[in-house]
Design a protein around this motif. Structure first.
Motif, PDB file in Angstrom:
ATOM      1  N   THR A  15      55.859  91.333 -70.607  1.00 24.56           N
ATOM      2  CA  THR A  15      56.016  92.760 -70.285  1.00 24.56           C
ATOM      3  C   THR A  15      56.441  93.060 -68.856  1.00 24.56           C
ATOM      4  O   THR A  15      56.969  94.135 -68.590  1.00 24.56           O
ATOM      5  N   MET A  16      56.223  92.142 -67.934  1.00 23.86           N
ATOM      6  CA  MET A  16      56.508  92.438 -66.532  1.00 23.86           C
ATOM      7  C   MET A  16      57.940  92.031 -66.171  1.00 23.86           C
ATOM      8  O   MET A  16      58.358  90.916 -66.420  1.00 23.86           O
ATOM      9  N   THR A  17      58.645  92.957 -65.546  1.00 21.84           N
ATOM     10  CA  THR A  17      59.998  92.651 -65.073  1.00 21.84           C
ATOM     11  C   THR A  17      59.912  91.910 -63.740  1.00 21.84           C
ATOM     12  O   THR A  17      58.879  91.953 -63.055  1.00 21.84           O
ATOM     13  N   ILE A  18      61.000  91.277 -63.358  1.00 24.24           N
ATOM     14  CA  ILE A  18      61.032  90.576 -62.071  1.00 24.24           C
ATOM     15  C   ILE A  18      60.861  91.561 -60.915  1.00 24.24           C
ATOM     16  O   ILE A  18      60.221  91.265 -59.913  1.00 24.24           O
ATOM     17  N   ASP A  19      61.385  92.779 -61.074  1.00 24.07           N
ATOM     18  CA  ASP A  19      61.224  93.789 -60.014  1.00 24.07           C
ATOM     19  C   ASP A  19      59.758  94.179 -59.856  1.00 24.07           C
ATOM     20  O   ASP A  19      59.260  94.325 -58.739  1.00 24.07           O
ATOM     21  N   GLU A  20      59.064  94.340 -60.979  1.00 27.56           N
ATOM     22  CA  GLU A  20      57.644  94.689 -60.897  1.00 27.56           C
ATOM     23  C   GLU A  20      56.847  93.538 -60.282  1.00 27.56           C
ATOM     24  O   GLU A  20      55.954  93.766 -59.459  1.00 27.56           O
ATOM     25  N   TRP A  24      54.458  93.688 -56.981  1.00 27.62           N
ATOM     26  CA  TRP A  24      53.078  93.219 -56.917  1.00 27.62           C
ATOM     27  C   TRP A  24      52.912  92.169 -55.823  1.00 27.62           C
ATOM     28  O   TRP A  24      51.898  92.134 -55.124  1.00 27.62           O
ATOM     29  N   GLN A  25      53.912  91.300 -55.649  1.00 26.02           N
ATOM     30  CA  GLN A  25      53.835  90.294 -54.585  1.00 26.02           C
ATOM     31  C   GLN A  25      53.814  90.971 -53.219  1.00 26.02           C
ATOM     32  O   GLN A  25      53.065  90.560 -52.322  1.00 26.02           O
ATOM     33  N   ALA A  26      54.619  92.006 -53.061  1.00 27.80           N
ATOM     34  CA  ALA A  26      54.630  92.745 -51.789  1.00 27.80           C
ATOM     35  C   ALA A  26      53.277  93.418 -51.567  1.00 27.80           C
ATOM     36  O   ALA A  26      52.716  93.371 -50.471  1.00 27.80           O
ATOM     37  N   PHE A  27      52.740  94.042 -52.613  1.00 29.90           N
ATOM     38  CA  PHE A  27      51.437  94.694 -52.515  1.00 29.90           C
ATOM     39  C   PHE A  27      50.365  93.667 -52.144  1.00 29.90           C
ATOM     40  O   PHE A  27      49.532  93.908 -51.273  1.00 29.90           O
ATOM     41  N   ASP A  28      50.410  92.502 -52.798  1.00 28.27           N
ATOM     42  CA  ASP A  28      49.419  91.461 -52.538  1.00 28.27           C
ATOM     43  C   ASP A  28      49.478  90.974 -51.093  1.00 28.27           C
ATOM     44  O   ASP A  28      48.456  90.626 -50.506  1.00 28.27           O
ATOM     45  N   SER A  29      50.674  90.976 -50.508  1.00 30.06           N
ATOM     46  CA  SER A  29      50.779  90.528 -49.117  1.00 30.06           C
ATOM     47  C   SER A  29      50.160  91.538 -48.153  1.00 30.06           C
ATOM     48  O   SER A  29      49.727  91.182 -47.066  1.00 30.06           O
ATOM     49  N   VAL A  30      50.098  92.806 -48.566  1.00 28.38           N
ATOM     50  CA  VAL A  30      49.517  93.853 -47.728  1.00 28.38           C
ATOM     51  C   VAL A  30      48.043  94.047 -48.039  1.00 28.38           C
ATOM     52  O   VAL A  30      47.210  94.209 -47.149  1.00 28.38           O
ATOM     53  N   ASP A  31      47.702  94.023 -49.310  1.00 25.29           N
ATOM     54  CA  ASP A  31      46.331  94.271 -49.770  1.00 25.29           C
ATOM     55  C   ASP A  31      46.004  93.244 -50.848  1.00 25.29           C
ATOM     56  O   ASP A  31      46.264  93.483 -52.030  1.00 25.29           O
ATOM     57  N   PRO A  32      45.478  92.073 -50.464  1.00 24.57           N
ATOM     58  CA  PRO A  32      45.323  90.961 -51.403  1.00 24.57           C
ATOM     59  C   PRO A  32      44.559  91.308 -52.681  1.00 24.57           C
ATOM     60  O   PRO A  32      43.575  92.037 -52.654  1.00 24.57           O
TER      61      PRO A  32
END
Length: 103
Positions: A15-20, A24-32
């Motif tokens: 269900t998850m696209t590469i963009d999504e 999430w990877q960007a979000f995780d780098s800011v707020d693990p």
């Protein structure tokens, strides 16, 4: 991340696209996401409570989330530096090209 989203890895793969995933990877780098997040939050409380102006958050993180040897860290840093340099150069080229086109 699957646990954080309440899905299985298989469900995310379908269900998850590469963009999504990148978001999430960007979000995780800011707020693990995950257990590490709780460790960071506990470290923040310890840092705030310690009373030392010289202390750093990393002083209170008990383990390395992505352990690497010194040699591996040097390779990663070298690659990051090269990527930053390339991005900077490409930005300069684009800037100069837009100025030439504008004349």
């Amino acid at each position: 991340m699957a646990g954080h989203l309440g899905k299985t890895v298989a469900e995310l793969n379908e269900t998850m696209t590469i963009d999504e995933l990148r978001e999430w990877q960007a979000f995780d780098s800011v707020d693990p996401i995950g257990g590490h997040r709780g460790d960071v939050q506990a470290a923040m409380i310890a840092l705030a409570s310690c009373g030392s102006k010289d202390a750093k958050l990393s002083d209170f993180i008990l383990f390395d989330r992505a352990p690497m040897t010194t040699e591996q860290r040097a390779i990663v840093k070298e690659r990051q530096d090269a990527a930053r340099s390339e991005a900077y150069t490409q930005g300069l080229i684009a800037n100069l090209q837009s100025r030439v086109k504008g004349k």
